[in-house]
Design an enzyme around this catalytic site. Sequence first.
Site, PDB file in Angstrom:
ATOM      1  CB  CYS A 184      32.041 101.128  11.523  1.00  0.00           C
ATOM      2  SG  CYS A 184      31.689 100.697   9.807  1.00  0.00           S
TER       3      CYS A 184
ATOM      4  CB  CYS B 225      39.212 100.631  -8.221  1.00  0.00           C
ATOM      5  SG  CYS B 225      39.488  98.909  -8.681  1.00  0.00           S
TER       6      CYS B 225
ATOM      7  CG  ASP C 163      36.343 100.539 -15.307  1.00  0.00           C
ATOM      8  OD1 ASP C 163      37.048 100.735 -14.300  1.00  0.00           O
ATOM      9  OD2 ASP C 163      35.096 100.561 -15.274  1.00  0.00           O
TER      10      ASP C 163
END
EC number: 2.1.1.190
Length: 435
Positions: free
Chosen positions: A72, A390, A363
């Site tokens: 995976c 991120c 953000d």
Amino acid sequence: MPVAVIESVDHEGRGVTHVDGKATFIDGALPGEEVEYSVYRKRPSYELAQLVRVITASAQRVQPKCRYFGVCGGCSMQHLDSGAQAAVKQRVLEDALWHVGKLRADTIFPAIHGPSWGYRFRARIGARFVPKKGGALVGFRERKSSYVADMTSCEILPPHVSAMLPALRELIGGLSTPDRIPQIELAVGDDDLTVLVFRHLEPLTAADEDRFRTFADAHGVQVWLQSKGPDTVRRLHPEEAPGLSYTLPEFGVKMDFRPTDFTQVNVAINQLLMRRAMQLLAPRAGERVADLFCGLGNFSLPIARLGATVVGVEGSETLVARALENARANGLEANAEFHAANLFEATEDSLAALGHLDKMLIDPPRDGAIAVVKALSERQLPARIVYVSCNPATLARDAAVLVHEKGYTLRGAGIANMFPQTSHVESIALFERAA
């Protein structure tokens, strides 16, 4: 078979070594290890390789918990101790700040830790009907492949969702067009309220819908359907049911959301990240604080709860409407305003139109906020900026503009381990500008 000693780990969790001056990236290898490896891709400046055998193992190597590790593509760092994963991600952040932005933070914030397993409350799960493999497959993509991994469990999904995977395979396999269900979107809210949104590329029959209803009742979930774009998402069963929500107890805020709205995947880390962000931002009564890329108000409402007037800006009009609804539901509409605008096209004038701003929280998605930081001018230079990222590379790029061009100082930076077992790096940074 070539042998090498691993020097470090890169941003994708691969071991890095240098052979004859050329960087070699070895899947599954850890710093300090001596390994045998096999090269599967050669380029003039680097090579990609697969681990064949660990000759000398790192003390931080652990047995992967998931039976699908290596097949995976959802997790790439299960072989590394969870605490060490955070240290590696902190190094990735620091390296990006230095190599991309030529910056070092005054302070390295302690890593934000949370649950290492069963944390993923949001996910897009692939589905494929493959008769040669026995029918429907449900899971994440295989490594380096578009195929769906043949999975019957997943250790990073909530346990009740992981246990549901075999039944989901059976459900899809029994539909009239099992090969036309490409994706299931998962959303879990407070009290384990679970919604599954099934994307279907062909109209469903009445018998198909009955199968979905039976599945929903048997597993205590809500089934929603999506035939085309996001605006086609509809609840199928049960017809009357509570909506999704999550809480930020420290700030007395409850956030309502729909199953396809963007929310953070890791609820525990989101709460801790919120605490860190509010400590750094320190919003106070009488201040005007911008929350850019505000979504449905995740950071906006705690800012308002702490007494400041928050100005939220988001590109999606749907999310702006949701943020307004959440502000009203939490009794915060008096000091919260929201606007829909494309922040990737921000200008000096568009930022100035927001009015005076004492502080700012940014953000953005992975692309970062380069237009925003370039658009900051003498008309709009908040004294303090908290940047939640991120993507360390775009954070570093944007930080370089803030520091080298706009006069800010990078006071601190650190990671939040939002996605344990993966190489994904979530981080938070504080910038200040002298008065």
